[in-house]
Design a protein around this motif. Sequence first.
Motif, mmCIF file in Angstrom:
data_model
loop_
_atom_site.group_PDB
_atom_site.id
_atom_site.type_symbol
_atom_site.label_atom_id
_atom_site.label_comp_id
_atom_site.label_asym_id
_atom_site.label_seq_id
_atom_site.Cartn_x
_atom_site.Cartn_y
_atom_site.Cartn_z
ATOM 1 N N LEU A 73 0.824 -1.208 0.000
ATOM 2 C CA LEU A 73 0.000 0.000 0.000
ATOM 3 C C LEU A 73 0.860 1.261 0.000
ATOM 4 O O LEU A 73 0.509 2.270 -0.624
ATOM 5 C CB LEU A 73 -0.925 0.003 1.219
ATOM 6 C CG LEU A 73 -2.212 -0.818 1.102
ATOM 7 C CD1 LEU A 73 -2.853 -1.022 2.467
ATOM 8 C CD2 LEU A 73 -3.196 -0.134 0.151
ATOM 9 N N GLY A 74 1.986 1.215 0.695
ATOM 10 C CA GLY A 74 2.871 2.365 0.705
ATOM 11 C C GLY A 74 3.768 2.451 -0.508
ATOM 12 O O GLY A 74 3.952 3.524 -1.093
ATOM 13 N N ALA A 75 4.311 1.307 -0.916
ATOM 14 C CA ALA A 75 5.284 1.287 -2.013
ATOM 15 C C ALA A 75 4.675 1.691 -3.349
ATOM 16 O O ALA A 75 5.397 2.115 -4.256
ATOM 17 C CB ALA A 75 5.912 -0.097 -2.125
ATOM 18 N N GLN A 76 3.357 1.590 -3.482
ATOM 19 C CA GLN A 76 2.714 1.955 -4.751
ATOM 20 C C GLN A 76 2.995 3.406 -5.146
ATOM 21 O O GLN A 76 2.904 3.761 -6.322
ATOM 22 C CB GLN A 76 1.204 1.749 -4.643
ATOM 23 C CG GLN A 76 0.527 2.710 -3.678
ATOM 24 C CD GLN A 76 -0.985 2.626 -3.690
ATOM 25 O OE1 GLN A 76 -1.610 2.686 -4.756
ATOM 26 N NE2 GLN A 76 -1.582 2.465 -2.528
ATOM 27 N N GLU A 80 8.359 3.366 -10.394
ATOM 28 C CA GLU A 80 8.376 1.926 -10.627
ATOM 29 C C GLU A 80 9.718 1.278 -10.277
ATOM 30 O O GLU A 80 9.751 0.205 -9.665
ATOM 31 C CB GLU A 80 8.022 1.613 -12.079
ATOM 32 C CG GLU A 80 7.953 0.107 -12.359
ATOM 33 C CD GLU A 80 7.528 -0.218 -13.766
ATOM 34 O OE1 GLU A 80 8.171 -1.104 -14.368
ATOM 35 O OE2 GLU A 80 6.564 0.394 -14.268
ATOM 36 N N ASP A 81 10.819 1.923 -10.644
ATOM 37 C CA ASP A 81 12.113 1.302 -10.363
ATOM 38 C C ASP A 81 12.363 1.174 -8.870
ATOM 39 O O ASP A 81 12.964 0.205 -8.405
ATOM 40 C CB ASP A 81 13.244 2.082 -11.042
ATOM 41 C CG ASP A 81 13.336 3.522 -10.573
ATOM 42 O OD1 ASP A 81 12.289 4.121 -10.227
ATOM 43 O OD2 ASP A 81 14.458 4.070 -10.550
ATOM 44 N N ARG A 84 10.310 -1.699 -7.384
ATOM 45 C CA ARG A 84 10.978 -2.990 -7.611
ATOM 46 C C ARG A 84 12.149 -3.183 -6.637
ATOM 47 O O ARG A 84 12.416 -4.293 -6.191
ATOM 48 C CB ARG A 84 11.462 -3.077 -9.064
ATOM 49 C CG ARG A 84 10.320 -3.115 -10.082
ATOM 50 C CD ARG A 84 10.822 -3.382 -11.487
ATOM 51 N NE ARG A 84 9.748 -3.287 -12.471
ATOM 52 C CZ ARG A 84 8.868 -4.264 -12.730
ATOM 53 N NH1 ARG A 84 8.953 -5.402 -12.068
ATOM 54 N NH2 ARG A 84 7.929 -4.101 -13.641
ATOM 55 N N ALA A 85 12.832 -2.102 -6.302
ATOM 56 C CA ALA A 85 13.948 -2.202 -5.363
ATOM 57 C C ALA A 85 13.471 -2.596 -3.972
ATOM 58 O O ALA A 85 14.144 -3.349 -3.257
ATOM 59 C CB ALA A 85 14.695 -0.872 -5.305
ATOM 60 N N VAL A 86 12.301 -2.118 -3.599
ATOM 61 C CA VAL A 86 11.741 -2.403 -2.274
ATOM 62 C C VAL A 86 11.061 -3.767 -2.227
ATOM 63 O O VAL A 86 11.091 -4.456 -1.192
ATOM 64 C CB VAL A 86 10.742 -1.282 -1.889
ATOM 65 C CG1 VAL A 86 9.851 -1.709 -0.731
ATOM 66 C CG2 VAL A 86 11.490 -0.006 -1.526
#
Length: 388
Positions: A73-76, A80-81, A84-86
């Motif tokens: 929910l937070g990483a959205q 984008e790159d 993917r790292a997270v």
Amino acid sequence: MTTTRLTALGREEPPLLALAQRLLAVAESGLPSMLLPGGEAFVFTMVGREVPGGSWTLERRGTSTRYAAITALGAQYLPEDRQRAVLGGHTAQEFTGLLVQSLPTVTNLGDAALIAWAAAETDHPKLSDALARVDALDDEGRPQYTVEAAWVLSALAAARSTVDVERRFTAARDRLLRARIGDSPLFPHATGPGLVPWYRSHVSCFADQTYPLQALARAHASGDGDGDPEALAASEACAARICELQGDGGQWWWHYDARTGGVVEGYPVYSVHQHAMAPTALFDLTDAGGSDFGASIRKGLRWMTDVPELAAGNEESMILDELGVTWRKVYRGDPKKAVRAARGLGTRVAPNLRLKSLDRVYRPVSVDRECRPYEFGWMLHAWLGGRI
């Protein structure tokens, strides 16, 4: 990345913008180490261990489905790159898809609701499957824990524009509003009797306030026309009360009397409440048309580097940039949470009883050296999100 929320923070109090950006950098650097091998699950917690020389190392413990969903929910909100790292090479939508695939084995309503919420916010094509699992686990005739009931409502509010959820949405909204006791602005720990022992049924926690006020604000914002003024008013009243009770040092207190709207026991003070949970809920309320609680958000954030409990000989930083963690909480260190138990029992029969002598015996100078993924998930959600 600069968002409206960060821009406003920089305008109101520039030093706090630097602090928020520092915390966001800690979150992005710390989350990858919390991802378990395989990249499909997050740990439950990272436990700090002191090593010779006074430095710290971290040990992974457990697995948590709900923390994984909150992280998505937070990483959205990251590019984008950086998503993917997270998330082990996945976008937030792709990672949510892994969680949706796991739903047949998910038996906890809160976990399922968070996955459905993430599926709705990331526009996952299997949102309907996620909502079906929530429906299967949510018996409308039984009480639920307030936090989980709030997550159900937030999920349904997020899904409302793409899937027909109106009947369940109304039931979830009404359940939260009915849960309040009398005319108290605060929410209890459960939506009805049976889940909490009678002697502490009046005691609710900070999470029991932030998640419902957030869900009801989002419910109002998800509607057409005038939205839902009753839901917005309930959210506003809860927010106003916890802000009124906020500590002089910016502390968001932990346990409340849901009957009277007072504080039962203030400690522990959790970092996640200061930098993430209070901001994300109060920001969502403002975005939904509620009042601006920015002053309280800033006051709470300031606690992260100006911790009154750790002053005068007890100095310790709550932020460890090099490890990618924020320590979990400051607490009393009392055996078996004695202060909480005494005040919970005492306020059951005498709501205003404080037992102030306990503050002198058990001072809040202990630090819980853990860090959990959801702390960073909500941090990203709070400061990078906006405009629900």
